[in-house]
Design a protein around this motif. Structure first.
Motif, PDB file in Angstrom:
ATOM      1  N   ILE A  85     -83.465 143.750   9.615  1.00 16.73           N
ATOM      2  CA  ILE A  85     -83.557 143.404   8.193  1.00 16.73           C
ATOM      3  C   ILE A  85     -83.347 141.898   8.012  1.00 16.73           C
ATOM      4  O   ILE A  85     -84.062 141.235   7.266  1.00 16.73           O
ATOM      5  CB  ILE A  85     -82.553 144.240   7.370  1.00 16.73           C
ATOM      6  CG1 ILE A  85     -82.978 145.722   7.422  1.00 16.73           C
ATOM      7  CG2 ILE A  85     -82.474 143.747   5.927  1.00 16.73           C
ATOM      8  CD1 ILE A  85     -82.031 146.687   6.751  1.00 16.73           C
ATOM      9  N   LEU A 121     -81.279 137.499   2.970  1.00 17.99           N
ATOM     10  CA  LEU A 121     -80.286 138.555   2.755  1.00 17.99           C
ATOM     11  C   LEU A 121     -79.084 138.340   3.679  1.00 17.99           C
ATOM     12  O   LEU A 121     -79.187 137.683   4.710  1.00 17.99           O
ATOM     13  CB  LEU A 121     -80.911 139.933   3.021  1.00 17.99           C
ATOM     14  CG  LEU A 121     -82.084 140.326   2.115  1.00 17.99           C
ATOM     15  CD1 LEU A 121     -82.656 141.672   2.548  1.00 17.99           C
ATOM     16  CD2 LEU A 121     -81.654 140.388   0.651  1.00 17.99           C
ATOM     17  N   GLN A 126     -73.139 139.545  -3.966  1.00 14.29           N
ATOM     18  CA  GLN A 126     -73.405 140.974  -4.104  1.00 14.29           C
ATOM     19  C   GLN A 126     -74.900 141.313  -4.117  1.00 14.29           C
ATOM     20  O   GLN A 126     -75.327 142.301  -3.527  1.00 14.29           O
ATOM     21  CB  GLN A 126     -72.747 141.476  -5.393  1.00 14.29           C
ATOM     22  CG  GLN A 126     -72.660 142.975  -5.480  1.00 14.29           C
ATOM     23  CD  GLN A 126     -72.151 143.417  -6.842  1.00 14.29           C
ATOM     24  OE1 GLN A 126     -71.596 142.616  -7.590  1.00 14.29           O
ATOM     25  NE2 GLN A 126     -72.338 144.675  -7.161  1.00 14.29           N
ATOM     26  N   GLU A 127     -75.709 140.500  -4.782  1.00 17.04           N
ATOM     27  CA  GLU A 127     -77.125 140.848  -4.896  1.00 17.04           C
ATOM     28  C   GLU A 127     -77.901 140.529  -3.625  1.00 17.04           C
ATOM     29  O   GLU A 127     -79.073 140.853  -3.518  1.00 17.04           O
ATOM     30  CB  GLU A 127     -77.764 140.181  -6.127  1.00 17.04           C
ATOM     31  CG  GLU A 127     -78.180 138.739  -5.973  1.00 17.04           C
ATOM     32  CD  GLU A 127     -77.036 137.744  -6.130  1.00 17.04           C
ATOM     33  OE1 GLU A 127     -75.850 138.167  -6.107  1.00 17.04           O
ATOM     34  OE2 GLU A 127     -77.333 136.546  -6.253  1.00 17.04           O
ATOM     35  N   ASP A 183     -76.702 147.405  -1.545  1.00 16.87           N
ATOM     36  CA  ASP A 183     -77.734 148.162  -0.858  1.00 16.87           C
ATOM     37  C   ASP A 183     -77.189 148.534   0.517  1.00 16.87           C
ATOM     38  O   ASP A 183     -76.564 147.717   1.186  1.00 16.87           O
ATOM     39  CB  ASP A 183     -79.011 147.320  -0.718  1.00 16.87           C
ATOM     40  CG  ASP A 183     -79.749 147.221  -2.048  1.00 16.87           C
ATOM     41  OD1 ASP A 183     -79.277 147.819  -3.031  1.00 16.87           O
ATOM     42  OD2 ASP A 183     -80.791 146.543  -2.101  1.00 16.87           O
ATOM     43  N   ALA A 222     -86.433 140.038   9.047  1.00 16.96           N
ATOM     44  CA  ALA A 222     -87.541 140.190   8.091  1.00 16.96           C
ATOM     45  C   ALA A 222     -87.247 139.424   6.801  1.00 16.96           C
ATOM     46  O   ALA A 222     -88.160 138.915   6.156  1.00 16.96           O
ATOM     47  CB  ALA A 222     -87.767 141.671   7.791  1.00 16.96           C
ATOM     48  N   ARG A 223     -85.981 139.366   6.423  1.00 13.87           N
ATOM     49  CA  ARG A 223     -85.607 138.737   5.146  1.00 13.87           C
ATOM     50  C   ARG A 223     -84.380 137.854   5.347  1.00 13.87           C
ATOM     51  O   ARG A 223     -83.259 138.235   4.999  1.00 13.87           O
ATOM     52  CB  ARG A 223     -85.290 139.836   4.120  1.00 13.87           C
ATOM     53  CG  ARG A 223     -86.452 140.807   3.833  1.00 13.87           C
ATOM     54  CD  ARG A 223     -87.353 140.292   2.720  1.00 13.87           C
ATOM     55  NE  ARG A 223     -86.621 140.107   1.495  1.00 13.87           N
ATOM     56  CZ  ARG A 223     -86.275 141.082   0.651  1.00 13.87           C
ATOM     57  NH1 ARG A 223     -86.634 142.324   0.899  1.00 13.87           N
ATOM     58  NH2 ARG A 223     -85.603 140.819  -0.443  1.00 13.87           N
ATOM     59  N   VAL A 240     -76.900 143.384   2.375  1.00 13.25           N
ATOM     60  CA  VAL A 240     -77.275 144.724   2.809  1.00 13.25           C
ATOM     61  C   VAL A 240     -76.177 145.177   3.765  1.00 13.25           C
ATOM     62  O   VAL A 240     -75.870 144.505   4.747  1.00 13.25           O
ATOM     63  CB  VAL A 240     -78.643 144.756   3.510  1.00 13.25           C
ATOM     64  CG1 VAL A 240     -78.964 146.178   3.959  1.00 13.25           C
ATOM     65  CG2 VAL A 240     -79.728 144.239   2.587  1.00 13.25           C
TER      66      VAL A 240
END
Ligand SMILES: Cc1ncc(C[n+]2csc(CCOP(=O)(O)OP(=O)(O)O)c2C)c(N)n1
Ligand code: SF4
Ligand SMILES: [Mg+2]
Lengths: 286, 255
Positions: B81, B88, B43-44, B65, B84-85, B47
């Motif tokens: 996204i 995630l 969950q954390e 998010d 970049a990360r 995205v």
């Protein structure tokens, strides 16, 4: 969104396409940078000398066109204003554009490449909009970004709130250059690479004793409206010189509306303008 | 107090009941997705991107998010996204209009580049949010607002087969499947595997979920179920189309 600085570079039909994400960025207040090297248009046309993407870049897609547009005049500007564009975008969170033209993308000239820190320029740190630390709902609220509203009033509040913020930053963001305008009867207004030809012509005519000056809006959006109005109140005539069919002139007329100045134009859409041509045009008018 | 149905942990309770119509398939797909997210305990890190169309009604659906994008652009936004990360987990959720019409180039090129994202596409055979117009997925003979006499393949072609198309442009590392709200256990399994594929960093993962839109189909419960269970799989074969090891997965029920 993910917390990295990002930019894209494009021109012409690509600039048209990029207005779609940039209107989203305007709504979501995302810090975006786009470098545009204008090409002759409409559409594909040519790839060299042109200032025909002013209206598109300054007003954008659907929405209110709340953005910052720097018009560059050469290589040093391209370097300086790209640094500045990232800072502006991340500080104010309005889409920011560096607007050059195909000519600047293809010419050669010297420039100084420097470390911004060495000149005291602090780079704004990026921050993530999604994927922050912690479990959503447990440690923090989820960050949810949308551009869809149920009520007209909801949208109205959002847009008017952004407009107020945008208006507030105008004095900090708007930039211009002027030369010889005190006591001038005629001011020549140009932006970007065309301003270099204008300045050369004006310098020569000033030496000959003519009452002429020149003015360059560096930001086309927001336009330095206060300075444009001062200029319009101080001279009898303004001559707008541009490599398009009146796109800068239109912005200028709006900014100068209500003043008594006569606004004339010298328009050459999609082709280069030399100092000699500008000089001849000024002589014709004085 | 009546017993309440159990919601996945990753659902956002304050925004329930959700905004979809009664009988809509979107809620069921998102339930499977929510359960898969819960089971993987990510969950954390997730995205969630939703498109234009009824999927946008999910912009505040999860305790995740979320980014809602332009029509068809959810795939590139999630790709950006993710790039970049990479830590995630990026899920692009869209309809068949968003994914197979205006955004089809993004599906094709991100699949071809083997982007490490998960695309979940709800196929309800038409543009639902705008009132039920013909989409690339509309069945031959199916009546919609813009095909009042039924879709004529001579004029407008046959239904686009998304997973098969994605499978054709992907290589090793991709996971491609088609599930249905008529078999939630299977659908959840596919979604979980798709997310696991992203977590393992193997490649592009794509799940089409056959979904119901009783509002625009103008069907009652029995007709809706009949359409989803019997008619749709005649064109859209259920099962796994591609596994990361380049093989074929679970035998295709209607293959
Ligand atoms: C660029 C753009 N084109 C068209 C629309 C209008 N529009 C809104 S929802 C939608 C249909 C969405 O259909 P689909 O992707 O299948 O999702 P569904 O509603 O069926 O779940 C369309 C065409 C839009 N919002 N943006
Ligand atoms: S219109 Fe159709 S797809 Fe949209 S919420 Fe209603 S049932 Fe679901
Ligand atoms: Mg649909």
């Amino acid at each position: 969104m993910a917390g990295r600085k990002a930019f894209t570079a494009t021109a012409g039909p690509g600039n048209v396409l990029m207005q779609e994400p940039m209107s989203m960025a305007e709504m979501m207040r995302l810090p975006t940078v786009v470098v545009v090297q204008q090409r002759g248009g409409p559409s594909t046309a040519t790839v060299i000398y042109s200032q025909q993407e002013v209206t598109l870049t300054a007003t954008g897609g659907n929405g209110e066109g709340m953005r910052v547009v720097y018009s560059t005049a050469g290589h040093q500007d391209l370097f300086d204003y790209t640094i500045k564009a990232f800072n502006t975008a991340w500080k104010y969170r309005f889409p920011t554009f560096v607007l050059g033209d195909g000519y600047q993308a293809k010419m050669r000239e010297s420039l100084t490449i420097y470390d911004p820190a060495a000149r005291g320029i602090e780079l704004t740190e990026p921050e993530p909009f999604v994927g922050r630390e912690g479990v959503p709902s447990k440690d923090r609220l989820p960050s949810q970004h949308r551009n869809t509203f149920n009520l007209e009033e909801e949208l109205y509040e959002k847009v008017t709130g952004d407009a107020r913020e945008y208006e507030k930053i105008v004095p900090e963001v708007a930039e211009y250059q002027s030369y010889g305008i005190e006591g001038a009867h005629l001011a020549v207004v140009a932006h970007g690479v065309v301003f270099r030809a204008v300045r050369e012509a004006v310098e020569k005519l000033l030496e000959q004793g003519l009452k002429v000056g020149c003015f360059r809006p560096v930001t086309l959006r927001p336009l330095p409206v206060t300075q444009v109005r001062d200029l319009a109140s101080g001279v009898k005539k303004i001559l707008v010189v541009e490599s398009s069919y009146g796109q800068l002139a239109r912005l200028l007329k709006e900014a100068a509306s209500g003043t008594a100045v006569e606004i004339l134009t010298f328009l050459k859409p999609g082709i280069g303008i030399t100092a000699g041509e500008v000089e001849a045009k000024i002589k014709e008018l004085i | 107090m009546y017993p309440q149905p159990v919601m996945p942990r990753s659902w956002r309770v304050e925004t329930k009941p959700h905004k979809f119509c009664p009988g809509c398939g979107h809620g069921l797909i998102l339930k499977c997705l929510g359960e898969a997210v819960d089971e993987l305990d990510i969950q954390e890190r997730v995205v969630f991107g939703c498109d234009i169309g009824c999927s946008l009604l999910a912009w505040d659906f999860f305790n995740l998010d979320t980014v809602q994008t332009h029509h068809g652009r959810t795939t590139p936004v999630m790709t950006g996204i993710k790039r970049a990360r990479p830590e995630l987990v990026c899920i692009a959720y869209m309809g068949d209009g968003g994914g197979y019409a205006i955004g089809v180039q993004h599906i094709v090129s991100s699949a071809a580049r083997n982007e490490k994202i998960t695309v979940v596409l709800a196929n309800n055979t038409q543009y639902a949010m705008t009132g039920g117009q013909m989409a690339p997925t509309t069945l031959p003979g199916q009546k919609t607002e813009t095909s009042p006499y039924g879709r004529d393949p001579e004029d407008t072609g046959y239904p686009l087969l998304g997973p098969e198309m994605v499978s054709a442009v992907t290589r090793e590392g991709a996971y491609v499947a088609r599930g249905s709200i008529a078999n939630l256990r299977q659908l959840k399994g596919f979604l979980k595997k798709a997310l696991e594929n992203q977590l393992a960093g193997k490649g592009f993962s794509f799940v089409e979920a056959l979904s119901a839109c009783p509002t625009n189909w103008r069907t009652d419960a029995a007709e809706t179920w009949n359409f989803i269970e019997k008619d749709l799989p005649r064109y859209f074969k259920l099962g796994e189309v591609k596994l990361p090891g380049a093989g074929r997965g679970e035998v295709r029920a209607n293959g």
